[in-house]
Scaffold this motif. Structure first.
Motif, PDB file in Angstrom:
ATOM      1  N   ILE A 199     -18.194  -3.279  11.535  1.00  0.00           N
ATOM      2  CA  ILE A 199     -17.156  -2.258  11.402  1.00  0.00           C
ATOM      3  C   ILE A 199     -17.252  -1.594  10.030  1.00  0.00           C
ATOM      4  O   ILE A 199     -17.420  -2.280   9.015  1.00  0.00           O
ATOM      5  CB  ILE A 199     -15.760  -2.912  11.557  1.00  0.00           C
ATOM      6  N   PRO A 200     -17.137  -0.256   9.950  1.00  0.00           N
ATOM      7  CA  PRO A 200     -17.116   0.411   8.647  1.00  0.00           C
ATOM      8  C   PRO A 200     -15.991  -0.113   7.752  1.00  0.00           C
ATOM      9  O   PRO A 200     -14.951  -0.562   8.240  1.00  0.00           O
ATOM     10  CB  PRO A 200     -16.893   1.885   9.002  1.00  0.00           C
ATOM     11  N   VAL A 201     -16.220  -0.037   6.439  1.00  0.00           N
ATOM     12  CA  VAL A 201     -15.243  -0.477   5.444  1.00  0.00           C
ATOM     13  C   VAL A 201     -14.929   0.706   4.531  1.00  0.00           C
ATOM     14  O   VAL A 201     -15.839   1.317   3.973  1.00  0.00           O
ATOM     15  CB  VAL A 201     -15.785  -1.646   4.596  1.00  0.00           C
ATOM     16  N   VAL A 202     -13.630   1.018   4.392  1.00  0.00           N
ATOM     17  CA  VAL A 202     -13.196   2.127   3.551  1.00  0.00           C
ATOM     18  C   VAL A 202     -12.129   1.619   2.590  1.00  0.00           C
ATOM     19  O   VAL A 202     -11.084   1.117   3.025  1.00  0.00           O
ATOM     20  CB  VAL A 202     -12.626   3.291   4.389  1.00  0.00           C
ATOM     21  N   PRO A 209     -12.926   9.514  13.328  1.00  0.00           N
ATOM     22  CA  PRO A 209     -13.699   8.762  14.317  1.00  0.00           C
ATOM     23  C   PRO A 209     -14.476   7.648  13.606  1.00  0.00           C
ATOM     24  O   PRO A 209     -15.293   7.916  12.735  1.00  0.00           O
ATOM     25  CB  PRO A 209     -14.646   9.808  14.911  1.00  0.00           C
ATOM     26  N   CYS A 210     -14.173   6.413  13.936  1.00  0.00           N
ATOM     27  CA  CYS A 210     -14.750   5.249  13.261  1.00  0.00           C
ATOM     28  C   CYS A 210     -15.180   4.268  14.344  1.00  0.00           C
ATOM     29  O   CYS A 210     -14.361   3.867  15.173  1.00  0.00           O
ATOM     30  CB  CYS A 210     -13.694   4.646  12.336  1.00  0.00           C
ATOM     31  N   TYR A 211     -16.441   3.878  14.310  1.00  0.00           N
ATOM     32  CA  TYR A 211     -16.980   3.090  15.413  1.00  0.00           C
ATOM     33  C   TYR A 211     -17.680   1.836  14.898  1.00  0.00           C
ATOM     34  O   TYR A 211     -18.484   1.913  13.951  1.00  0.00           O
ATOM     35  CB  TYR A 211     -17.999   3.913  16.210  1.00  0.00           C
ATOM     36  N   ALA A 212     -17.400   0.699  15.534  1.00  0.00           N
ATOM     37  CA  ALA A 212     -18.183  -0.509  15.316  1.00  0.00           C
ATOM     38  C   ALA A 212     -19.420  -0.451  16.196  1.00  0.00           C
ATOM     39  O   ALA A 212     -19.408   0.166  17.267  1.00  0.00           O
ATOM     40  CB  ALA A 212     -17.355  -1.741  15.659  1.00  0.00           C
TER      41      ALA A 212
END
Length: 201
Positions: A10-13, A2-5
């Motif tokens: 926006i998350p960075v991986v 689950p990745c949410y802006a």
């Protein structure tokens, strides 16, 4: 995962990091190379920035959160044990925060320091490099020994290996109904509790 802006952030991986599919990333989260983020960890960059530098690990059920303008940072090879909570604090290079410990706002855990499991590091506390603190509130116990530092580094290297193993072989599956006769053994060299290393040294 689950990745949410939020607010367009926006998350960075990094592609060499492993984030478990049940972990949650929100907003300004920055996960560097070779990091490991465990099951059900919550990295909430919805107020302040969350940063994991190269080789850091944040294990299952950890929470990272913070205030605006006060990033929550785990530096290179930082090691955050199961269930720990970090809030607007900095964990310096090669430091370890033990299981279910809490590190509060504006606290700093020095390089190669160890925060014992279940400790409470109060807001603004400075834990000197290569020292051991424990308790509620956390208090200085002593210098981290060479054996403890070696144990910590081996444990962190095991999480580097775990990130690679997960990227290569981690898949969702259905359970078997019984143990197969030729079941493979998991291999995790160097993964030992500190008490076991003390008995052998």
């Amino acid at each position: 995962m689950p990745c949410y802006a939020i607010d367009g952030v926006i998350p960075v991986v990094d592609p060499t990091a492993f984030v478990h599919p049940s972990a949650v990333l929100i907003g300004d989260v920055r996960i560097g190379p070779a990091c490991y983020v465990g099951p059900h960890a919550s990295l909430r960059g919805d107020f302040g920035t969350i940063v994991l530098e190269r080789g850091a690990n944040v294990q299952d059920n950890c929470v990272m959160h913070g205030f605006p303008g006060r990033p929550t940072v785990v530096e290179e090879n930082g090691h955050i044990g199961h269930g720990a909570i970090l809030h607007s604090c900095v964990v310096r290079r090669d430091a370890l925060v033990g299981m279910n410990a809490v590190v509060m706002d504006d606290a700093e855990i020095g390089a190669e320091a160890i925060v014992a499991a279940m400790s409470f590091v109060r807001a603004g506390m400075r834990v000197a490099p290569r020292t051991l603190v424990a308790g509620t509130p956390a208090k200085l116990l002593r210098t981290v020994t060479d054996d403890e530092l070696a144990w910590k580094k081996e444990g962190t290297e095991a999480y580097h290996d775990l990130a690679r193993r997960c990227l290569a072989t981690h898949v969702e599956t259905q359970p078997l109904t019984e143990v197969e006769p030729d079941r493979p053994a998991l291999r995790a060299p160097g993964v030992l509790p500190l008490v076991a290393t003390r008995k052998t040294s």
